[in-house]
Write an enzyme that holds these catalytic residues in place. Sequence first.
Site, PDB file in Angstrom:
ATOM      1  CG  ASP A 191      88.417  -1.528  23.633  1.00  0.00           C
ATOM      2  OD1 ASP A 191      88.079  -2.727  23.613  1.00  0.00           O
ATOM      3  OD2 ASP A 191      88.622  -0.896  24.679  1.00  0.00           O
TER       4      ASP A 191
ATOM      5  CD  GLU B 188      80.885   0.350  24.868  1.00  0.00           C
ATOM      6  OE1 GLU B 188      80.889   0.008  26.075  1.00  0.00           O
ATOM      7  OE2 GLU B 188      81.860   0.862  24.296  1.00  0.00           O
TER       8      GLU B 188
ATOM      9  N   GLY C  14      91.297  -1.359  29.076  1.00  0.00           N
ATOM     10  CA  GLY C  14      91.854  -1.320  30.427  1.00  0.00           C
ATOM     11  C   GLY C  14      91.537  -2.546  31.249  1.00  0.00           C
TER      12      GLY C  14
ATOM     13  CG  HIS D 203      84.576  -0.237  26.849  1.00  0.00           C
ATOM     14  ND1 HIS D 203      83.589   0.715  26.915  1.00  0.00           N
ATOM     15  CD2 HIS D 203      85.674   0.343  27.415  1.00  0.00           C
ATOM     16  CE1 HIS D 203      84.055   1.807  27.493  1.00  0.00           C
ATOM     17  NE2 HIS D 203      85.317   1.612  27.804  1.00  0.00           N
TER      18      HIS D 203
END
Length: 401
Positions: free
Chosen positions: A254, A259, A285, A282
């Site tokens: 993840d 990024e 959460g 990502h």
Amino acid sequence: MPVALLLENIDPVAADALRSRGYEVESMRRALDEADLIAALDGVDVLGIRSKTQVTAEVLRSRPGLAAVGAFCIGTNQIDLAAAAACGVAVFNAPYSNTRSVVEMALAEIIFLARRLLDRDRALHAGTWDKSAAGSHEIRGRTLGIVGYGNIGSQLSVIAEALGMRVVFYDLEDKLALGNAQSCASLEELLERAETVTLHVDGRGGNAGMFGAEQFARMRPRSLFLNLSRGFVVDHEALRDHILSGHIAGAAVDVFPEEPREQGDAFASVLRGLPNVILTPHVGGSTQEAQYDIGRFVAGKLIDYTGLGTTTLSVNLPAVALHGSSADRFGLLHRNMPGVLARVDALVGEHGLNVDGQVLATRGELGYAVTDVSAPLPADLLTALSALPEAVRLTTFPSAP
């Protein structure tokens, strides 16, 4: 009117909370690089970010009036915490709000990988009916190895055990084992015992590159691997090699070393296109519930600090909370030297004021004292307090009581 700048698409509940306390709020969906952030901070009192924006020492020094930074996420490695403390800038994060979201995603991915559901899904979308039990396993009775037994790892431990998994864990610190989980004396021991390994470590610099070719080779043949922690802790080339060789049967990733900065940007990874590999952007959460809770929690911490001087759960300043009522309040962040509090109280007395309430806490090289006084603070007292040789930052909270 104080000004808050919120970056990276922070949940609107944060802006609503700040506005309700008199803040002017500017929100942006994207992260900012250093130069753009320095320009954007002109006149800003409170900054809110997530994981992409880097708050460097140069950024902090460029805006002396910045009071606080809120990291609307768990990690704070994107902020120079020492520089923030030296500048008197409080930093807050959300260490608990999205733990459940990460745990649920990890469990879902463990099941997906064990059952090879991703490959079955791709085959069916391609028009191929592949109804087979080959390579598909239950997670019940299998051993889960958790690297990092903090807020996320420990919660994952309890739920995984409830699903029938055996749990072993490894952490740099001694941690209380929950349920029937067993602590491992070393990472090597965990890798030799576990059939599924999941990483939930923090962003400290010492974790960079902690999981590479040597660690993958130590894992049991046909094991599963997950990383929902930090991208820089894993050697993705080594992971690719072990997936292609068949030593690792599946992986879920993840987080990545590099990024994309904005929504819709191109994504490149050596892990793309591999069998039984789940790649997500990502979002461990990133549930609506978690982002709402994070927005509410961190905004509340920023409001409490700027309105009351409260630093409870600050990641870089001494933890202080003063309850009570008085005419006026000030907070003095200072170098941790003997006699500072005595000099503060002497100055208050010399200006005809009484100390109605006071609390002091220290953390490393810093001390932080919040003081309630019996009458409005005169300007010459504030000048004298700011002139103390140990003073780092003086803040007044006239609306605190």
